[in-house]
Motif scaffolding. Structure first.
Motif, PDB file in Angstrom:
ATOM      1  N   MET A  60       0.916  -1.020  -0.268  1.00  0.00           N
ATOM      2  CA  MET A  60      -0.138  -0.310   0.017  1.00  0.00           C
ATOM      3  C   MET A  60       0.564   1.421   0.080  1.00  0.00           C
ATOM      4  SD  MET A  60      -3.062   0.720   2.764  1.00  0.00           S
ATOM      5  CE  MET A  60      -2.485   2.129   3.656  1.00  0.00           C
ATOM      6  N   ASP A  61       0.191   2.112  -1.123  1.00  0.00           N
ATOM      7  CA  ASP A  61       1.409   3.412  -1.203  1.00  0.00           C
ATOM      8  C   ASP A  61       0.940   4.402  -0.241  1.00  0.00           C
ATOM      9  OD1 ASP A  61       3.073   2.252  -3.106  1.00  0.00           O
ATOM     10  OD2 ASP A  61       1.704   3.260  -4.542  1.00  0.00           O
ATOM     11  N   ILE A  62       1.751   4.870   0.368  1.00  0.00           N
ATOM     12  CA  ILE A  62       1.074   6.553   1.072  1.00  0.00           C
ATOM     13  C   ILE A  62       0.800   7.152   0.505  1.00  0.00           C
ATOM     14  CG2 ILE A  62       1.674   7.895   2.835  1.00  0.00           C
ATOM     15  CD1 ILE A  62       3.429   5.605   4.477  1.00  0.00           C
ATOM     16  N   LYS A  63       0.142   8.462   0.234  1.00  0.00           N
ATOM     17  CA  LYS A  63      -0.143   9.368  -0.533  1.00  0.00           C
ATOM     18  C   LYS A  63      -0.164  10.157   0.467  1.00  0.00           C
ATOM     19  CE  LYS A  63      -0.436   6.776  -3.832  1.00  0.00           C
ATOM     20  NZ  LYS A  63       0.934   6.637  -4.719  1.00  0.00           N
ATOM     21  N   LEU A  64       0.204  11.783   0.033  1.00  0.00           N
ATOM     22  CA  LEU A  64       0.010  12.575   0.968  1.00  0.00           C
ATOM     23  C   LEU A  64      -0.206  13.369   0.839  1.00  0.00           C
ATOM     24  CD1 LEU A  64       3.384  12.421   2.325  1.00  0.00           C
ATOM     25  CD2 LEU A  64       1.763  11.557   3.394  1.00  0.00           C
ATOM     26  N   ILE A  65      -1.557  14.533   1.096  1.00  0.00           N
ATOM     27  CA  ILE A  65      -1.995  16.051   0.415  1.00  0.00           C
ATOM     28  C   ILE A  65      -1.609  16.994   1.233  1.00  0.00           C
ATOM     29  CG2 ILE A  65      -4.545  16.835   0.066  1.00  0.00           C
ATOM     30  CD1 ILE A  65      -3.838  14.759  -1.238  1.00  0.00           C
ATOM     31  N   ASN A  66      -1.245  18.033   0.448  1.00  0.00           N
ATOM     32  CA  ASN A  66      -0.652  19.019   1.234  1.00  0.00           C
ATOM     33  C   ASN A  66      -2.065  19.854   1.719  1.00  0.00           C
ATOM     34  OD1 ASN A  66      -0.572  22.303   1.439  1.00  0.00           O
ATOM     35  ND2 ASN A  66       1.481  21.993  -0.009  1.00  0.00           N
ATOM     36  N   ILE A  67      -2.677  20.328   3.247  1.00  0.00           N
ATOM     37  CA  ILE A  67      -3.253  21.525   3.399  1.00  0.00           C
ATOM     38  C   ILE A  67      -3.630  22.442   3.554  1.00  0.00           C
ATOM     39  CG2 ILE A  67      -4.253  18.949   4.433  1.00  0.00           C
ATOM     40  CD1 ILE A  67      -3.952  20.391   7.168  1.00  0.00           C
ATOM     41  N   GLY A  68      -2.417  22.819   3.211  1.00  0.00           N
ATOM     42  CA  GLY A  68      -2.075  24.223   3.488  1.00  0.00           C
ATOM     43  C   GLY A  68      -0.889  24.754   4.387  1.00  0.00           C
ATOM     44  N   PHE A  69      -0.071  25.881   3.815  1.00  0.00           N
ATOM     45  CA  PHE A  69       1.198  26.549   4.353  1.00  0.00           C
ATOM     46  C   PHE A  69       2.110  25.430   4.982  1.00  0.00           C
ATOM     47  CE2 PHE A  69      -2.472  28.936   5.929  1.00  0.00           C
ATOM     48  CZ  PHE A  69      -1.763  29.553   5.739  1.00  0.00           C
ATOM     49  N   GLY A  70       1.996  24.424   4.207  1.00  0.00           N
ATOM     50  CA  GLY A  70       3.530  23.327   4.111  1.00  0.00           C
ATOM     51  C   GLY A  70       2.907  21.847   5.078  1.00  0.00           C
ATOM     52  N   ASN A  71       1.850  22.615   5.886  1.00  0.00           N
ATOM     53  CA  ASN A  71       0.949  21.030   6.370  1.00  0.00           C
ATOM     54  C   ASN A  71       0.561  19.606   4.914  1.00  0.00           C
ATOM     55  OD1 ASN A  71       1.333  22.084   8.742  1.00  0.00           O
ATOM     56  ND2 ASN A  71      -0.240  23.561   8.109  1.00  0.00           N
ATOM     57  N   ILE A  72       0.868  18.255   5.512  1.00  0.00           N
ATOM     58  CA  ILE A  72       0.779  17.226   4.644  1.00  0.00           C
ATOM     59  C   ILE A  72      -0.151  16.265   5.787  1.00  0.00           C
ATOM     60  CG2 ILE A  72       1.669  15.805   3.552  1.00  0.00           C
ATOM     61  CD1 ILE A  72       3.818  17.600   2.966  1.00  0.00           C
ATOM     62  N   VAL A  73      -1.170  15.988   5.377  1.00  0.00           N
ATOM     63  CA  VAL A  73      -1.759  15.045   5.455  1.00  0.00           C
ATOM     64  C   VAL A  73      -1.814  13.070   5.024  1.00  0.00           C
ATOM     65  CG1 VAL A  73      -3.609  16.270   7.208  1.00  0.00           C
ATOM     66  CG2 VAL A  73      -4.578  15.497   4.687  1.00  0.00           C
ATOM     67  N   SER A  74      -2.362  12.126   5.415  1.00  0.00           N
ATOM     68  CA  SER A  74      -2.214  11.215   4.303  1.00  0.00           C
ATOM     69  C   SER A  74      -3.550  11.099   3.728  1.00  0.00           C
ATOM     70  CB  SER A  74      -1.507  10.037   5.851  1.00  0.00           C
ATOM     71  OG  SER A  74      -2.268   8.493   4.668  1.00  0.00           O
ATOM     72  N   ALA A  75      -3.543  10.847   2.775  1.00  0.00           N
ATOM     73  CA  ALA A  75      -4.699  10.786   2.080  1.00  0.00           C
ATOM     74  C   ALA A  75      -5.783   9.574   2.499  1.00  0.00           C
ATOM     75  CB  ALA A  75      -4.546  11.248   0.561  1.00  0.00           C
ATOM     76  N   ASN A  76      -4.992   8.444   2.658  1.00  0.00           N
ATOM     77  CA  ASN A  76      -5.329   7.084   2.972  1.00  0.00           C
ATOM     78  C   ASN A  76      -6.823   7.289   4.362  1.00  0.00           C
ATOM     79  OD1 ASN A  76      -3.786   6.622   0.919  1.00  0.00           O
ATOM     80  ND2 ASN A  76      -2.086   5.227   1.444  1.00  0.00           N
ATOM     81  N   ARG A  77      -6.250   8.124   5.097  1.00  0.00           N
ATOM     82  CA  ARG A  77      -6.423   7.768   5.796  1.00  0.00           C
ATOM     83  C   ARG A  77      -7.621   9.087   6.114  1.00  0.00           C
ATOM     84  NH1 ARG A  77      -2.565   6.250  10.763  1.00  0.00           N
ATOM     85  NH2 ARG A  77      -5.009   6.273  11.440  1.00  0.00           N
ATOM     86  N   VAL A  78      -7.744   9.357   5.208  1.00  0.00           N
ATOM     87  CA  VAL A  78      -9.127  10.779   5.501  1.00  0.00           C
ATOM     88  C   VAL A  78     -10.029   9.996   4.863  1.00  0.00           C
ATOM     89  CG1 VAL A  78      -9.575  12.547   4.219  1.00  0.00           C
ATOM     90  CG2 VAL A  78      -6.942  12.766   4.189  1.00  0.00           C
ATOM     91  N   ILE A  79     -11.227  10.673   6.272  1.00  0.00           N
ATOM     92  CA  ILE A  79     -12.644  10.247   6.174  1.00  0.00           C
ATOM     93  C   ILE A  79     -13.634  11.022   4.679  1.00  0.00           C
ATOM     94  CG2 ILE A  79     -15.137   9.658   7.025  1.00  0.00           C
ATOM     95  CD1 ILE A  79     -13.370   8.456   9.328  1.00  0.00           C
ATOM     96  N   ALA A  80     -13.308  12.209   5.046  1.00  0.00           N
ATOM     97  CA  ALA A  80     -14.226  13.313   4.931  1.00  0.00           C
ATOM     98  C   ALA A  80     -13.228  14.747   4.871  1.00  0.00           C
ATOM     99  CB  ALA A  80     -15.891  13.504   5.904  1.00  0.00           C
ATOM    100  N   ILE A  81     -14.387  16.022   3.955  1.00  0.00           N
ATOM    101  CA  ILE A  81     -13.913  17.019   4.382  1.00  0.00           C
ATOM    102  C   ILE A  81     -15.284  17.569   3.843  1.00  0.00           C
ATOM    103  CG2 ILE A  81     -11.823  18.676   3.010  1.00  0.00           C
ATOM    104  CD1 ILE A  81     -10.907  16.431   1.340  1.00  0.00           C
ATOM    105  N   VAL A  82     -15.249  18.565   5.000  1.00  0.00           N
ATOM    106  CA  VAL A  82     -16.011  18.984   5.309  1.00  0.00           C
ATOM    107  C   VAL A  82     -16.537  20.687   5.244  1.00  0.00           C
ATOM    108  CG1 VAL A  82     -17.201  17.504   5.529  1.00  0.00           C
ATOM    109  CG2 VAL A  82     -16.310  18.618   7.227  1.00  0.00           C
ATOM    110  N   SER A  83     -17.241  22.137   5.484  1.00  0.00           N
ATOM    111  CA  SER A  83     -17.081  23.056   5.208  1.00  0.00           C
ATOM    112  C   SER A  83     -17.307  22.862   7.269  1.00  0.00           C
ATOM    113  CB  SER A  83     -18.495  23.553   4.556  1.00  0.00           C
ATOM    114  OG  SER A  83     -18.309  25.507   5.297  1.00  0.00           O
TER     115      SER A  83
END
Length: 87
Positions: A1-24
């Motif tokens: 399993m590859d680890i995919k990282l997502i930039n969430i702004g200001f150099g902060n990064i999260v693992s895309a594989n662990r995201v459940i939801a992105i909400v307002s």
């Protein structure tokens, strides 16, 4: 399993594989989720003092606050999947 990282702004990064939801953060239920996570010590504020525009729910129960729009985070999420060859 590859680890995919997502930039969430200001150099902060999260693992895309662990995201459940992105909400307002505008609705009352999401505000309650944020407050509950703060009380549990599972809130990560990655806004650098700016206005919260996206709330990212992780599979670990952590809640991450971001200063970029949910659509922008989602587009980065989709772009990372496209680059990796997944459909």
């Amino acid at each position: 399993m590859d680890i995919k990282l997502i930039n969430i702004g200001f150099g902060n990064i999260v693992s895309a594989n662990r995201v459940i939801a992105i909400v307002s953060p505008e609705s009352a239920p999401i505000k309650r989720v944020i407050n509950d996570a703060r009380e549990r010590g599972e809130l990560i504020d990655a806004t650098y003092g700016r206005r919260t525009r996206a709330v990212i729910v992780m599979d670990s129960g952590h809640i991450i606050l971001s200063a970029i729009q949910p659509e922008t985070v989602a587009n980065r999420f989709i772009a990372s999947k496209d680059l990796s060859g997944y459909s």
